[in-house]
Scaffold this active site. Structure first.
Site, PDB file in Angstrom:
ATOM      1  N   CYS A  74     -17.388 -31.146 -13.637  1.00  0.00           N
ATOM      2  CA  CYS A  74     -18.127 -30.530 -14.744  1.00  0.00           C
ATOM      3  C   CYS A  74     -18.565 -31.519 -15.814  1.00  0.00           C
ATOM      4  O   CYS A  74     -19.708 -31.455 -16.292  1.00  0.00           O
ATOM      5  CB  CYS A  74     -17.311 -29.405 -15.368  1.00  0.00           C
ATOM      6  SG  CYS A  74     -15.796 -29.927 -16.229  1.00  0.00           S
ATOM      7  N   HIS A 114     -12.948 -27.221 -19.212  1.00  0.00           N
ATOM      8  CA  HIS A 114     -14.207 -27.150 -18.474  1.00  0.00           C
ATOM      9  C   HIS A 114     -15.372 -27.248 -19.439  1.00  0.00           C
ATOM     10  O   HIS A 114     -15.378 -26.625 -20.503  1.00  0.00           O
ATOM     11  CB  HIS A 114     -14.292 -25.831 -17.692  1.00  0.00           C
ATOM     12  CG  HIS A 114     -15.612 -25.636 -17.003  1.00  0.00           C
ATOM     13  ND1 HIS A 114     -16.028 -26.418 -15.945  1.00  0.00           N
ATOM     14  CD2 HIS A 114     -16.621 -24.751 -17.231  1.00  0.00           C
ATOM     15  CE1 HIS A 114     -17.227 -26.022 -15.557  1.00  0.00           C
ATOM     16  NE2 HIS A 114     -17.615 -25.018 -16.316  1.00  0.00           N
ATOM     17  N   ASP A 129     -24.662 -23.752 -16.580  1.00  0.00           N
ATOM     18  CA  ASP A 129     -23.514 -24.477 -16.039  1.00  0.00           C
ATOM     19  C   ASP A 129     -23.834 -24.865 -14.607  1.00  0.00           C
ATOM     20  O   ASP A 129     -24.057 -24.000 -13.754  1.00  0.00           O
ATOM     21  CB  ASP A 129     -22.271 -23.582 -16.086  1.00  0.00           C
ATOM     22  CG  ASP A 129     -20.997 -24.294 -15.662  1.00  0.00           C
ATOM     23  OD1 ASP A 129     -21.077 -25.433 -15.186  1.00  0.00           O
ATOM     24  OD2 ASP A 129     -19.914 -23.690 -15.812  1.00  0.00           O
TER      25      ASP A 129
END
Length: 281
Positions: A74, A114, A129
């Site tokens: 991420c 995250h 995302d």
């Protein structure tokens, strides 16, 4: 991951994800970039399994994900997307989330570990995302809408919590929690610390397991340990336990990664059954 992100070579990035559409900072462009990124750059943390540090400088990320055609997790993927979107003229705010995916309901709250993004289009904020792996949203999601929102894959929904927003995905008839995201803008130091913990802590998922994911237009593809799961958009699911040679084939043929010789000690161990795996929905 600075307040004014370093630029990115848009031509090289778009060539990497196979995108040749509009560069206007509107919702359609945002959606197409998110979908193409998720379908082209795999989620993977193989370097963490090898004990290598994850470098978050823009130059290192671009060299890895664009030039060497690797994947990333991420902090790498979403920080690059942030720079791309800023270069196109979007207003982008980096956020932090805590992962709830596949956690037991009675488990203690996880750490905030995250990275996600809030992207504004005509003053309206959307969750974007491209770095969540097996259940990455393949379309921007409105923050202030509690009803289900369609994506090219599963429907998602966002609901308010005491500390932010709960992201859930619908698999079949069930709504499963994905993560809780804070609406507070996250600073560079918090990401740096979270990255160090995520990549070095002995209990980190990525220190213990091989996890590679790619979400194409046709299917979600996930390699967890030696288990390859492919969930097609029509709902059919196939699962296969792989040995070392077929793990190598999956990394190159399914996920498009250029195999590196030092990965052999990982896949030999995993393919021999020395590592345990869990089923991923």
């Amino acid at each position: 991951m600075r307040s004014t992100p370093y630029p990115v070579d848009l031509d090289r990035y778009f060539a990497r994800i196979g995108y040749a559409g509009s560069r206007s900072p509107d919702l359609m462009t945002l959606g197409r970039i998110v979908a193409r990124h998720a379908a082209s750059i795999p989620f993977e943390a193989i370097d963490v399994l090898l004990g290598r540090p994850i470098e978050l400088s823009p130059a290192a990320i671009d060299a890895k994900l664009i030039d060497r055609r690797r994947g990333g997790y991420c902090f790498e993927q979403n920080s690059m997307l942030q720079r791309v979107l800023c270069a196109l003229g979007y207003r982008v705010e980096p956020l932090m989330a805590r992962v709830l995916w596949m956690r037991k309901p009675d488990a203690p709250p996880p750490a905030w570990s995250h990275m996600a993004l809030r992207v504004f289009v005509e003053g309206v904020g959307y969750l974007a995302d491209v770095g969540f792996g097996s259940c990455v949203p393949t379309a921007p999601l409105l923050f202030d809408r509690t009803t289900p929102q369609p994506t090219p894959h599963e429907p998602f929904r966002l609901s308010r919590t005491f500390e932010g927003y709960l992201l859930e995905a619908q698999l079949g008839r069930d709504w499963l929690p994905v993560y809780e995201v804070s609406p507070m803008i996250c600073g560079e130091e918090a990401y740096r610390t979270a990255n160090i913990v995520t990549s070095t802590h002995p209990q980190s998922l990525f220190r213990q397991n091989l996890l590679v994911a790619l979400t194409t237009e046709e299917a979600r593809k996930v390699l967890f340990g030696n288990r390859l799961t492919i969930r097609n958009r029509n709902g059919t699911v196939t699962r296969q336990d792989l040995d070392a040679p077929t793990i190598q084939h999956a990394l190159t043929g399914v996920f498009g990664l250029a195999f590196q010789d030092d990965w052999r000690r990982i896949i030999t161990r995993i393919g021999s059954g020395a590592e345990t795996t869990i089923a991923i929905p």
